[in-house]
Design an enzyme around this catalytic site. Sequence first.
Site, PDB file in Angstrom:
ATOM      1  N   SER A   8       0.733  -1.113   0.163  1.00 39.37           N
ATOM      2  CA  SER A   8      -0.197   0.049   0.032  1.00 39.37           C
ATOM      3  C   SER A   8       1.046   1.415   0.053  1.00 39.37           C
ATOM      4  CB  SER A   8      -0.839  -0.009   1.307  1.00 39.37           C
ATOM      5  OG  SER A   8      -1.263   1.267   1.159  1.00 39.37           O
ATOM      6  N   HIS A  33      -0.946  -1.406  -4.394  1.00 38.26           N
ATOM      7  CA  HIS A  33      -2.437  -0.961  -3.694  1.00 38.26           C
ATOM      8  C   HIS A  33      -2.522   0.425  -3.518  1.00 38.26           C
ATOM      9  CE1 HIS A  33      -5.921  -2.307  -1.257  1.00 38.26           C
ATOM     10  NE2 HIS A  33      -5.419  -1.296  -0.333  1.00 38.26           N
ATOM     11  N   ASP A  35      -5.011   3.527  -1.954  1.00 38.78           N
ATOM     12  CA  ASP A  35      -5.977   3.541  -0.882  1.00 38.78           C
ATOM     13  C   ASP A  35      -6.730   4.919  -1.069  1.00 38.78           C
ATOM     14  OD1 ASP A  35      -6.135   1.365   0.795  1.00 38.78           O
ATOM     15  OD2 ASP A  35      -4.146   1.884   1.419  1.00 38.78           O
ATOM     16  N   MET A  37      -9.748   7.657  -0.217  1.00 43.22           N
ATOM     17  CA  MET A  37     -10.405   8.019   0.854  1.00 43.22           C
ATOM     18  C   MET A  37     -10.903   9.429   0.677  1.00 43.22           C
ATOM     19  SD  MET A  37      -8.067   6.632   4.020  1.00 43.22           S
ATOM     20  CE  MET A  37      -7.044   5.116   3.818  1.00 43.22           C
ATOM     21  N   HIS A  66      -8.331   0.755  -3.952  1.00 45.66           N
ATOM     22  CA  HIS A  66      -9.190   0.271  -2.868  1.00 45.66           C
ATOM     23  C   HIS A  66     -10.154   1.257  -2.599  1.00 45.66           C
ATOM     24  CE1 HIS A  66      -9.469  -1.067   1.570  1.00 45.66           C
ATOM     25  NE2 HIS A  66     -10.886  -0.779   1.095  1.00 45.66           N
ATOM     26  N   MET A  68     -12.346   3.591  -0.519  1.00 40.43           N
ATOM     27  CA  MET A  68     -13.188   4.052   0.618  1.00 40.43           C
ATOM     28  C   MET A  68     -13.936   5.226   0.459  1.00 40.43           C
ATOM     29  SD  MET A  68      -9.962   2.375   2.857  1.00 40.43           S
ATOM     30  CE  MET A  68      -9.047   2.840   1.444  1.00 40.43           C
ATOM     31  N   MET A 152     -11.164  -6.411   5.500  1.00 45.99           N
ATOM     32  CA  MET A 152     -10.347  -5.552   6.252  1.00 45.99           C
ATOM     33  C   MET A 152     -10.206  -6.082   7.558  1.00 45.99           C
ATOM     34  SD  MET A 152      -9.825  -3.090   4.108  1.00 45.99           S
ATOM     35  CE  MET A 152      -9.140  -2.144   5.600  1.00 45.99           C
ATOM     36  N   ASP A 187      -6.330  -6.962   4.119  1.00 54.34           N
ATOM     37  CA  ASP A 187      -5.708  -5.394   4.331  1.00 54.34           C
ATOM     38  C   ASP A 187      -5.829  -4.977   5.799  1.00 54.34           C
ATOM     39  OD1 ASP A 187      -4.989  -2.693   3.872  1.00 54.34           O
ATOM     40  OD2 ASP A 187      -6.422  -2.267   2.526  1.00 54.34           O
TER      41      ASP A 187
HETATM   42  C1  DX5 Z   1      -6.395   1.216   5.461  1.00 55.94           C
HETATM   43  C2  DX5 Z   1      -5.902   0.938   4.123  1.00 55.94           C
HETATM   44  C3  DX5 Z   1      -4.656   0.005   4.068  1.00 55.94           C
HETATM   45  C4  DX5 Z   1      -3.587   0.604   4.721  1.00 55.94           C
HETATM   46  C5  DX5 Z   1      -2.749  -0.694   5.346  1.00 55.94           C
HETATM   47  O1  DX5 Z   1      -7.716   1.833   5.458  1.00 55.94           O
HETATM   48  O2  DX5 Z   1      -6.815   0.286   3.262  1.00 55.94           O
HETATM   49  O3  DX5 Z   1      -4.415  -0.492   2.779  1.00 55.94           O
HETATM   50  O4  DX5 Z   1      -2.722   1.393   3.898  1.00 55.94           O
HETATM   51  O5  DX5 Z   1      -1.797  -0.311   6.197  1.00 55.94           O
HETATM   52  P1  DX5 Z   1      -1.135  -1.148   7.489  1.00 55.94           P
HETATM   53  O6  DX5 Z   1      -0.371  -2.229   6.478  1.00 55.94           O
HETATM   54  O7  DX5 Z   1      -0.012  -0.430   7.833  1.00 55.94           O
HETATM   55  O8  DX5 Z   1      -1.975  -1.648   8.082  1.00 55.94           O
HETATM   56 ZN    ZN Z   2      -6.259  -0.534   1.636  1.00 57.06          ZN
END
Ligand code: DX5
Ligand code: ZN
Length: 226
Positions: A8, A33, A35, A37, A66, A68, A152, A187
């Site tokens: 990520s 990956h 993310d 948001m 991903h 969110m 998750m 994840d």
């Molecule tokens: C959290 C994200 C993850 C995050 C994971 O909401 O979806 O992808 O980057 O980070 P680590 O591996 O540090 O838990």
């Molecule tokens: Zn993620």
Amino acid sequence: MNTIISPSILSADFANLERDVKRIEDSGADWVHVDVMDGHFVPNITIGVPVVKSLKKITNLPLDVHLMIENPDKYIEPFAKAGADILTFHYESLCYEPSYYGHSELDSESSILQIINKIHSFGIKAGISIKPKTQAQVLLPFLDKVDMVLVMTVEPGFGGQEFMEDCAEKIKFIKENSKDDLIIQVDGGINDKTALICKSYGANSLVAGSYIYKSSNISEAIKSLK
Ligand code: DX5
Ligand code: ZN
């Protein structure tokens, strides 16, 4: 199926994103990956379509996006056109409470099926994700329609949180009720130890942010997850 490792970039240095993507690419990562948001679905804001478009130009690795975000249906086309190879949305972003805004449970199921079809219409993989408090059973109508389920193991929103093992147990149910080629991704809080737990339940793809980017040897860190 070999375990697909998807580092990520949330834990990368955004001022040096190209360097940090090349770093994982040269160290055996399978996917990148990303993310996304929106500050509504989760209490954090990260990156969007223009960043995906730029990443597409600098890496040959598949972009595992991903989402969110609320209203993911509005953003499928822009992310697909920007170069996403896998687009994962959250079940909870389309799961309306019965009679909330006049929707019924049936509306939720048909909206989810529509969004899966929309993602597939761009010739890319579709993923559906569940947050820690959502039961795996809600995924049953979709398991033969999606390419990937993302479980998750932390509350989505931030990197660096602690792995929740009870969430990983959902993988077993998903595996028992799905086709062999379903990608089951995990994840949140993944490291060399939690990776083993997830794989023992049947996960075949792992996302890791802080474990990989904080490591002094990225290639060893990726190898330890495989
Ligand atoms: C959290 C994200 C993850 C995050 C994971 O909401 O979806 O992808 O980057 O980070 P680590 O591996 O540090 O838990
Ligand atoms: Zn993620």
